[in-house]
Design a protein around this motif. Structure first.
Motif, PDB file in Angstrom:
ATOM      1  N   GLN A 259       0.953  -1.244  -0.044  1.00 14.58           N
ATOM      2  CA  GLN A 259       0.076  -0.014  -0.072  1.00 14.58           C
ATOM      3  C   GLN A 259       0.941   1.292   0.112  1.00 14.58           C
ATOM      4  OE1 GLN A 259      -3.250   0.186  -0.539  1.00 14.58           O
ATOM      5  NE2 GLN A 259      -3.568  -2.081  -0.503  1.00 14.58           N
ATOM      6  N   ILE A 260       1.919   1.195   0.628  1.00 14.28           N
ATOM      7  CA  ILE A 260       2.897   2.320   0.907  1.00 14.28           C
ATOM      8  C   ILE A 260       3.469   2.604  -0.628  1.00 14.28           C
ATOM      9  CG2 ILE A 260       5.136   3.175   1.624  1.00 14.28           C
ATOM     10  CD1 ILE A 260       4.310   2.171   4.290  1.00 14.28           C
ATOM     11  N   ASP A 261       3.884   1.504  -1.348  1.00 14.51           N
ATOM     12  CA  ASP A 261       4.596   1.712  -2.713  1.00 14.51           C
ATOM     13  C   ASP A 261       3.230   2.245  -3.596  1.00 14.51           C
ATOM     14  OD1 ASP A 261       6.756   0.887  -4.492  1.00 14.51           O
ATOM     15  OD2 ASP A 261       4.828  -0.148  -5.208  1.00 14.51           O
ATOM     16  N   ALA A 262       2.205   1.637  -3.553  1.00 15.12           N
ATOM     17  CA  ALA A 262       1.214   2.162  -4.389  1.00 15.12           C
ATOM     18  C   ALA A 262       0.767   3.590  -4.291  1.00 15.12           C
ATOM     19  CB  ALA A 262      -0.011   1.490  -4.248  1.00 15.12           C
ATOM     20  N   ALA A 263       0.829   3.929  -2.926  1.00 13.77           N
ATOM     21  CA  ALA A 263       0.542   5.453  -2.765  1.00 13.77           C
ATOM     22  C   ALA A 263       1.935   6.422  -3.112  1.00 13.77           C
ATOM     23  CB  ALA A 263       0.500   5.611  -0.904  1.00 13.77           C
ATOM     24  N   ARG A 265       3.808   5.775  -5.786  1.00 13.29           N
ATOM     25  CA  ARG A 265       3.552   5.853  -7.216  1.00 13.29           C
ATOM     26  C   ARG A 265       2.398   6.711  -7.573  1.00 13.29           C
ATOM     27  NH1 ARG A 265       6.639   1.934  -9.597  1.00 13.29           N
ATOM     28  NH2 ARG A 265       7.529   0.141  -8.290  1.00 13.29           N
ATOM     29  N   ARG A 266       1.612   6.860  -6.734  1.00  9.89           N
ATOM     30  CA  ARG A 266       0.399   7.862  -7.092  1.00  9.89           C
ATOM     31  C   ARG A 266       1.033   9.214  -6.795  1.00  9.89           C
ATOM     32  NH1 ARG A 266      -2.968   4.568  -3.672  1.00  9.89           N
ATOM     33  NH2 ARG A 266      -2.757   5.771  -2.241  1.00  9.89           N
ATOM     34  N   GLY A 267       2.261   9.414  -6.143  1.00  3.54           N
ATOM     35  CA  GLY A 267       2.622  10.745  -6.057  1.00  3.54           C
ATOM     36  C   GLY A 267       2.574  11.280  -4.534  1.00  3.54           C
ATOM     37  N   THR A 268       2.118  10.375  -3.753  1.00  3.83           N
ATOM     38  CA  THR A 268       1.857  10.607  -2.213  1.00  3.83           C
ATOM     39  C   THR A 268       3.337  10.641  -1.673  1.00  3.83           C
ATOM     40  OG1 THR A 268      -0.221  10.066  -2.061  1.00  3.83           O
ATOM     41  CG2 THR A 268       0.861  10.267  -0.178  1.00  3.83           C
ATOM     42  N   ILE A 269       3.932  11.583  -0.760  1.00  2.00           N
ATOM     43  CA  ILE A 269       5.028  11.419  -0.031  1.00  2.00           C
ATOM     44  C   ILE A 269       4.819  10.674   1.307  1.00  2.00           C
ATOM     45  CG2 ILE A 269       6.794  12.684   1.024  1.00  2.00           C
ATOM     46  CD1 ILE A 269       6.360  15.166  -0.853  1.00  2.00           C
ATOM     47  N   VAL A 270       5.408   9.436   1.775  1.00  2.00           N
ATOM     48  CA  VAL A 270       4.976   8.836   2.686  1.00  2.00           C
ATOM     49  C   VAL A 270       6.320   8.905   3.612  1.00  2.00           C
ATOM     50  CG1 VAL A 270       4.062   6.891   3.728  1.00  2.00           C
ATOM     51  CG2 VAL A 270       3.553   7.401   1.450  1.00  2.00           C
ATOM     52  N   GLY A 298      -4.154   2.710   1.880  1.00  4.67           N
ATOM     53  CA  GLY A 298      -4.838   2.503   0.668  1.00  4.67           C
ATOM     54  C   GLY A 298      -6.048   3.400   0.381  1.00  4.67           C
ATOM     55  N   GLU A 299      -6.570   3.952   1.170  1.00  2.00           N
ATOM     56  CA  GLU A 299      -7.773   4.987   1.034  1.00  2.00           C
ATOM     57  C   GLU A 299      -7.337   6.421   1.262  1.00  2.00           C
ATOM     58  OE1 GLU A 299     -10.363   4.060   4.373  1.00  2.00           O
ATOM     59  OE2 GLU A 299     -10.975   2.133   3.374  1.00  2.00           O
ATOM     60  N   ALA A 300      -6.006   6.619   1.521  1.00  2.54           N
ATOM     61  CA  ALA A 300      -5.629   8.099   1.774  1.00  2.54           C
ATOM     62  C   ALA A 300      -5.456   8.635   0.303  1.00  2.54           C
ATOM     63  CB  ALA A 300      -4.214   7.887   2.677  1.00  2.54           C
ATOM     64  N   SER A 301      -6.007   9.867   0.189  1.00  2.00           N
ATOM     65  CA  SER A 301      -5.521  10.705  -0.991  1.00  2.00           C
ATOM     66  C   SER A 301      -4.842  12.106  -0.855  1.00  2.00           C
ATOM     67  CB  SER A 301      -7.099  11.173  -1.567  1.00  2.00           C
ATOM     68  OG  SER A 301      -7.771  11.937  -0.493  1.00  2.00           O
ATOM     69  N   SER A 302      -4.142  12.161   0.621  1.00  2.00           N
ATOM     70  CA  SER A 302      -3.275  13.327   0.744  1.00  2.00           C
ATOM     71  C   SER A 302      -2.146  13.354   0.045  1.00  2.00           C
ATOM     72  CB  SER A 302      -3.100  13.182   2.488  1.00  2.00           C
ATOM     73  OG  SER A 302      -4.094  13.226   2.956  1.00  2.00           O
ATOM     74  N   GLU A 303      -1.534  14.423  -0.016  1.00  2.00           N
ATOM     75  CA  GLU A 303      -0.155  14.654  -0.764  1.00  2.00           C
ATOM     76  C   GLU A 303       0.953  14.264  -0.003  1.00  2.00           C
ATOM     77  OE1 GLU A 303       0.104  18.746  -1.733  1.00  2.00           O
ATOM     78  OE2 GLU A 303      -1.405  18.616  -3.166  1.00  2.00           O
ATOM     79  N   ARG A 304       0.589  14.294   1.464  1.00  2.00           N
ATOM     80  CA  ARG A 304       2.001  13.751   2.344  1.00  2.00           C
ATOM     81  C   ARG A 304       1.064  12.958   3.548  1.00  2.00           C
ATOM     82  NH1 ARG A 304       5.844  17.728   4.988  1.00  2.00           N
ATOM     83  NH2 ARG A 304       3.663  19.118   5.214  1.00  2.00           N
ATOM     84  N   LEU A 305       1.784  11.714   3.656  1.00  2.00           N
ATOM     85  CA  LEU A 305       1.390  10.942   4.875  1.00  2.00           C
ATOM     86  C   LEU A 305       2.482  10.798   5.822  1.00  2.00           C
ATOM     87  CD1 LEU A 305      -0.700   7.947   3.173  1.00  2.00           C
ATOM     88  CD2 LEU A 305      -1.485   9.864   4.593  1.00  2.00           C
ATOM     89  N   ILE A 306       2.032  10.916   6.964  1.00  2.00           N
ATOM     90  CA  ILE A 306       3.448  11.022   8.105  1.00  2.00           C
ATOM     91  C   ILE A 306       2.639  10.042   9.067  1.00  2.00           C
ATOM     92  CG2 ILE A 306       4.320  12.002   9.930  1.00  2.00           C
ATOM     93  CD1 ILE A 306       3.774  14.762   8.502  1.00  2.00           C
ATOM     94  N   ILE A 307       3.221   8.817   9.200  1.00  3.18           N
ATOM     95  CA  ILE A 307       2.804   7.703  10.001  1.00  3.18           C
ATOM     96  C   ILE A 307       3.992   7.510  11.059  1.00  3.18           C
ATOM     97  CG2 ILE A 307       2.666   5.096  10.080  1.00  3.18           C
ATOM     98  CD1 ILE A 307       2.076   5.424   6.979  1.00  3.18           C
ATOM     99  N   ARG A 308       3.403   7.793  12.599  1.00  2.00           N
ATOM    100  CA  ARG A 308       4.367   7.369  13.456  1.00  2.00           C
ATOM    101  C   ARG A 308       3.669   6.522  14.561  1.00  2.00           C
ATOM    102  NH1 ARG A 308       7.808  12.189  14.187  1.00  2.00           N
ATOM    103  NH2 ARG A 308       7.237  13.834  13.057  1.00  2.00           N
ATOM    104  N   THR A 309       4.884   5.504  15.027  1.00  2.00           N
ATOM    105  CA  THR A 309       4.171   5.038  16.369  1.00  2.00           C
ATOM    106  C   THR A 309       4.235   5.647  17.439  1.00  2.00           C
ATOM    107  OG1 THR A 309       6.607   4.322  16.696  1.00  2.00           O
ATOM    108  CG2 THR A 309       5.400   3.009  15.265  1.00  2.00           C
ATOM    109  N   SER A 310       3.464   5.319  18.422  1.00  2.00           N
ATOM    110  CA  SER A 310       3.161   5.984  19.675  1.00  2.00           C
ATOM    111  C   SER A 310       3.353   5.079  21.089  1.00  2.00           C
ATOM    112  CB  SER A 310       1.734   6.598  19.659  1.00  2.00           C
ATOM    113  OG  SER A 310       1.566   7.048  20.919  1.00  2.00           O
TER     114      SER A 310
END
Length: 345
Positions: A259-263, A265-270, A298-310
């Motif tokens: 899903q990260i690779d697909a995002a 390839r859509r142009g999203t910065i992850v 997979g459902e996100a459409s944002s230009e940038r995604l920031i994923i953090r553990t907590s």
């Protein structure tokens, strides 16, 4: 047959032998109160055999001694032992005249109480053992005189009790050292297992890196760095995937990677950041978190995604999506996605 049962049988036979000597009245004319001799025997044997056969309970040592469980009989048994140490010698000596006090059918009480206190010492009641020995020694010294008491078995009784204490201490030390050795062996085994796990994990990372970056590196060498735009994009994606593997391996499985690779390839910065909090989670809980994370990406459409553990006790992962708003500067983007993945209970 256990070692304890054998030792208990020997102790029963030995104390019975000592007590049987009280029935051999070699000078019957010196016996003024024979019933006291019998009473001393009746009191001595049951108390001694109770100490030998009594089931024990365990408690942790809190007296500043060696750590670990100590076998401790109850207090009522200690009271009976002290009662025997006082009553049995005085009853035996009071039963005969002065001429008969040095006879074996009377002085057996010195060895008998010494044997009882030896058992008390072995059963981890050192204070009771020494108090009982002291009471017996005092009674013998009063009735016989100090020197006569020492020559008629008091020295042997003192040696028995002292030797029992030294042996008990040595056994406690051996048990303590054995427990420490077992803990060290378990720690060494756990460390070895963790190292083996880390080696396997490193091998997997290397294999995955070769799988992802190998073709790109081979193509780069082959063309001398003159890559087509599509190949440069593949190299960029490979570099980002490797960075993910180094930064946040606990967040990744095949579904999340896809899903990260697909995002991307859509142009999203992850961007992934592992700030702790997932250590120690069982495999099913990690699988549940990763599955939910893959669905969010997979459902996100944002230009940038920031994923953090907590490290929060309720939230495992936070996902923030940002997109540039109309009329705003390059650095002024709006939050259009905020999701928190709860920690499985």
């Amino acid at each position: 047959m256990t070692v304890r049962s054998i030792l208990s049988g020997i102790a029963l036979a030995f104390t019975a032998y000592l007590a049987a000597r009280s029935l051999l009245w070699t000078l019957p004319d010196t016996v003024d109160r024979g019933w006291l001799l019998v009473a001393a025997l009746v009191i001595y044997l049951p108390i001694t055999w109770v100490w030998i056969l009594l089931p024990t309970r365990q408690r942790a040592a809190v007296d500043g001694g060696l750590p670990g469980p100590r076998i401790v009989p109850p207090r009522w048994a200690a009271a009976l032992a002290l009662l025997a140490a006082v009553v049995v010698p005085n009853a035996a000596f009071a039963a005969v005249s002065e001429a008969g006090r040095a006879q074996p059918f009377v002085t057996w009480v010195i060895g008998g109480i010494g044997a009882l206190m030896t058992v008390v010492m072995v059963r981890r009641r050192p204070a009771v053992a020494w108090v009982g020995t002291g009471l017996m020694a005092l009674s013998a010294a009063v009735w016989l005189g100090p020197l006569a008491a020492l020559s008629l078995g008091l020295v042997g009784s003192l040696v028995w009790v002292a030797a029992a204490q030294l042996i008990s201490y040595a056994l406690d030390r051996v048990a303590h050292d054995a427990e420490q050795l077992s803990e060290l062996q378990q720690a060494a085994s756990a460390w070895q297992a963790s190292q083996s796990g880390r080696q396997r994990e490193r091998r997997l990372h290397v294999q995955r890196a070769l799988h992802v970056a190998g073709p790109v590196l081979g193509r780069t060498i082959e063309t001398g760095g003159n890559l087509r735009p599509s190949e440069k994009n593949s190299a960029r994606l490979a570099e980002q995937s490797l960075r993910d593997e180094l930064r946040s391996p606990r967040l990744l499985d095949d579904g999340v990677r896809a899903q990260i690779d697909a995002a991307r390839r859509r142009g999203t910065i992850v961007m992934l950041f592992d700030e702790g909090g997932l250590e120690g989670l069982p495999a099913p809980a990690l699988a549940e978190i990763r599955s939910e994370l893959a669905g969010i990406v997979g459902e996100a459409s944002s230009e940038r995604l920031i994923i953090r553990t907590s490290p929060h006790h309720e939230v495992a992962v936070t996902v923030v999506g940002r997109t540039a708003s109309e009329g705003a500067g390059a650095d002024e983007d709006a939050v259009d996605l905020w999701r928190e993945i709860r920690r499985p209970s």
